[in-house]
Design a protein around this motif. Structure first.
Motif, PDB file in Angstrom:
ATOM      1  N   SER A  14       6.709  -1.772  -2.793  1.00  0.00           N
ATOM      2  CA  SER A  14       5.738  -2.805  -3.175  1.00  0.00           C
ATOM      3  C   SER A  14       6.420  -4.171  -3.255  1.00  0.00           C
ATOM      4  CB  SER A  14       5.073  -2.460  -4.506  1.00  0.00           C
ATOM      5  OG  SER A  14       5.945  -2.644  -5.604  1.00  0.00           O
ATOM      6  N   ARG A  15       7.697  -4.194  -3.684  1.00  0.00           N
ATOM      7  CA  ARG A  15       8.456  -5.459  -3.690  1.00  0.00           C
ATOM      8  C   ARG A  15       8.719  -5.930  -2.254  1.00  0.00           C
ATOM      9  NH1 ARG A  15       6.742  -6.758  -8.263  1.00  0.00           N
ATOM     10  NH2 ARG A  15       5.440  -4.961  -7.767  1.00  0.00           N
ATOM     11  N   LEU A  16       8.960  -4.963  -1.349  1.00  0.00           N
ATOM     12  CA  LEU A  16       9.133  -5.322   0.057  1.00  0.00           C
ATOM     13  C   LEU A  16       7.896  -6.034   0.570  1.00  0.00           C
ATOM     14  CD1 LEU A  16      10.541  -5.248   2.834  1.00  0.00           C
ATOM     15  CD2 LEU A  16       9.618  -2.925   3.127  1.00  0.00           C
ATOM     16  N   GLY A  17       6.724  -5.529   0.209  1.00  0.00           N
ATOM     17  CA  GLY A  17       5.488  -6.187   0.627  1.00  0.00           C
ATOM     18  C   GLY A  17       5.433  -7.629   0.158  1.00  0.00           C
ATOM     19  N   ILE A  18       5.812  -7.861  -1.099  1.00  0.00           N
ATOM     20  CA  ILE A  18       5.808  -9.226  -1.636  1.00  0.00           C
ATOM     21  C   ILE A  18       6.796 -10.100  -0.879  1.00  0.00           C
ATOM     22  CG2 ILE A  18       6.346 -10.631  -3.668  1.00  0.00           C
ATOM     23  CD1 ILE A  18       5.326  -8.315  -5.403  1.00  0.00           C
ATOM     24  N   ARG A  19       7.966  -9.553  -0.566  1.00  0.00           N
ATOM     25  CA  ARG A  19       8.996 -10.334   0.121  1.00  0.00           C
ATOM     26  C   ARG A  19       8.580 -10.669   1.557  1.00  0.00           C
ATOM     27  NH1 ARG A  19      14.463  -7.153  -0.623  1.00  0.00           N
ATOM     28  NH2 ARG A  19      15.329  -9.003   0.431  1.00  0.00           N
ATOM     29  N   SER A  34      -3.062 -12.756  -2.083  1.00  0.00           N
ATOM     30  CA  SER A  34      -3.843 -12.143  -3.156  1.00  0.00           C
ATOM     31  C   SER A  34      -3.880 -10.628  -2.995  1.00  0.00           C
ATOM     32  CB  SER A  34      -5.262 -12.709  -3.177  1.00  0.00           C
ATOM     33  OG  SER A  34      -5.997 -12.176  -4.264  1.00  0.00           O
ATOM     34  N   LYS A  35      -4.165 -10.152  -1.788  1.00  0.00           N
ATOM     35  CA  LYS A  35      -4.214  -8.709  -1.540  1.00  0.00           C
ATOM     36  C   LYS A  35      -2.872  -8.054  -1.856  1.00  0.00           C
ATOM     37  CE  LYS A  35      -7.800  -8.312   2.057  1.00  0.00           C
ATOM     38  NZ  LYS A  35      -8.372  -9.661   1.985  1.00  0.00           N
ATOM     39  N   THR A  36      -1.796  -8.656  -1.343  1.00  0.00           N
ATOM     40  CA  THR A  36      -0.468  -8.076  -1.532  1.00  0.00           C
ATOM     41  C   THR A  36      -0.119  -7.972  -3.005  1.00  0.00           C
ATOM     42  OG1 THR A  36       0.236  -9.027   0.585  1.00  0.00           O
ATOM     43  CG2 THR A  36       1.964  -8.314  -0.931  1.00  0.00           C
ATOM     44  N   PHE A  95       0.825  -1.206   0.000  1.00  0.00           N
ATOM     45  CA  PHE A  95       0.000   0.000   0.000  1.00  0.00           C
ATOM     46  C   PHE A  95       0.861   1.258   0.000  1.00  0.00           C
ATOM     47  CE2 PHE A  95      -3.843  -2.064   2.349  1.00  0.00           C
ATOM     48  CZ  PHE A  95      -4.448  -2.341   1.130  1.00  0.00           C
ATOM     49  N   TYR A  96       1.911   1.230   0.824  1.00  0.00           N
ATOM     50  CA  TYR A  96       2.799   2.396   0.911  1.00  0.00           C
ATOM     51  C   TYR A  96       3.452   2.662  -0.439  1.00  0.00           C
ATOM     52  CZ  TYR A  96       6.450   5.518   2.719  1.00  0.00           C
ATOM     53  OH  TYR A  96       7.278   6.585   2.952  1.00  0.00           O
ATOM     54  N   GLY A  97       3.787   1.613  -1.149  1.00  0.00           N
ATOM     55  CA  GLY A  97       4.297   1.782  -2.509  1.00  0.00           C
ATOM     56  C   GLY A  97       3.299   2.489  -3.402  1.00  0.00           C
ATOM     57  N   TYR A  98       2.017   2.190  -3.183  1.00  0.00           N
ATOM     58  CA  TYR A  98       0.959   2.865  -3.943  1.00  0.00           C
ATOM     59  C   TYR A  98       0.901   4.350  -3.587  1.00  0.00           C
ATOM     60  CZ  TYR A  98      -3.742   4.374  -5.210  1.00  0.00           C
ATOM     61  OH  TYR A  98      -4.813   5.081  -5.708  1.00  0.00           O
ATOM     62  N   VAL A  99       1.003   4.664  -2.296  1.00  0.00           N
ATOM     63  CA  VAL A  99       0.975   6.070  -1.870  1.00  0.00           C
ATOM     64  C   VAL A  99       2.143   6.833  -2.486  1.00  0.00           C
ATOM     65  CG1 VAL A  99       1.220   7.618   0.106  1.00  0.00           C
ATOM     66  CG2 VAL A  99      -0.259   5.614   0.275  1.00  0.00           C
TER      67      VAL A  99
END
Length: 277
Positions: free
Chosen positions: A170-175, A187-189, A151-155
């Motif tokens: 956003s890659r951090l979120g995936i990791r 799915s959300k991530t 989400f922060y990547g989106y902001v």
């Protein structure tokens, strides 16, 4: 069970009964969190936001539904302060979150994404994302932190036009999702990272493999809302990626069938709208 079978009126009554019988604020907040999903699935997005406010109040967090720019900037300032001197790799290695009330707060905040996005409550959307990041930095990573950083990547990308750092977060979120080996929020991530962020950094067509993974993960974890969102982004990115329109339209028919079969109205309506473009 009523919710999973699509009996939404009955499931709402069951949630109300559960709320009356819950004997702690933490248990009541959990009911509010689940009720949010019901409201989102039936396109009652303002009620979902109201439920979030009720649940968070039990956890000592006042959610400003009519969020002001000043409140957003204050939260952004705190994020910036907390991130000073921290690398993305250090955030990945952060301790695990332990406090059950903070963890439930993260769950409720996470579920605000869809309602805020669809009701165009941009200030509230940015505010709760920043709040999740702040909680993750202070209290450690949870499975919801994966969604928070995506989400922060989106902001960073959509609001601040910082596309490089937006993509990296956003890659951090995936990791983080991979680190926890968590399928419930995969799915959300992936939907946020690939559907809402990645196209500023990579080609539309290159987002499709992870978006398909997002759809499959949503089906596997019964996150049918985000499984549907994944299909919407897949369809959009197929169009913008230059795929043959006849091929795109034929695939769209299958996506619409999924929306109808799973009784997720927002998926069906959105895809039908894309089909009329």
């Amino acid at each position: 069970c009523e919710y999973l079978c699509g009996n939404y009126d009955e499931s709402e009554k069951m949630f109300d009964i559960a709320l009356e019988n819950a004997d702690t604020n933490l248990k009541k907040a959990e009911v509010y969190s689940r009720k949010m999903q019901l409201y989102e699935n039936t396109q009652r997005h303002q009620l979902a936001i109201n439920s979030a406010k009720g649940g968070l109040a039990l956890l000592n967090l006042d959610l400003p539904i009519d969020t002001t720019p000043e409140q957003v900037y204050a939260e952004l300032g705190e994020v910036s302060t907390l991130l000073k001197g921290k690398s993305i790799s250090s955030l990945l290695k952060n301790k695990n979150m332990k406090d059950p009330e903070i963890m439930q707060t993260m769950k409720i905040l996470m579920n605000l994404w869809g309602p805020c996005y669809l009701l165009q409550k941009q200030n509230l959307l940015v505010y709760f994302i920043l709040k999740m990041v702040n909680l993750s930095i202070k209290h450690g990573n949870s499975i919801e932190s994966a969604v928070a950083y995506a989400f922060y990547g989106y902001v960073l990308s959509a609001q601040l036009h910082d596309f490089k750092n937006g993509y990296d977060y956003s890659r951090l979120g995936i990791r983080i999702n991979e680190k926890f080996d968590d399928k419930t929020l995969r799915s959300k991530t992936l939907v946020i990272a690939e559907g809402c962020v990645a196209h500023w950094k990579i080609n539309y067509a290159d987002t499709l493999p992870l978006l398909r993974m997002a759809h499959d993960a949503g089906v596997e974890s019964n996150d049918l809302i985000y499984a549907g969102y994944a299909l919407s982004f897949i369809n959009r990115n197929q169009i913008f990626g230059g795929e043959n329109l006849d091929s795109v339209y034929n695939k769209l028919k299958g996506y619409v069938h999924f929306g109808r079969q799973t009784q997720v109205p927002i998926t069906t309506h959105h895809l039908l709208a894309l089909g009329r473009m």
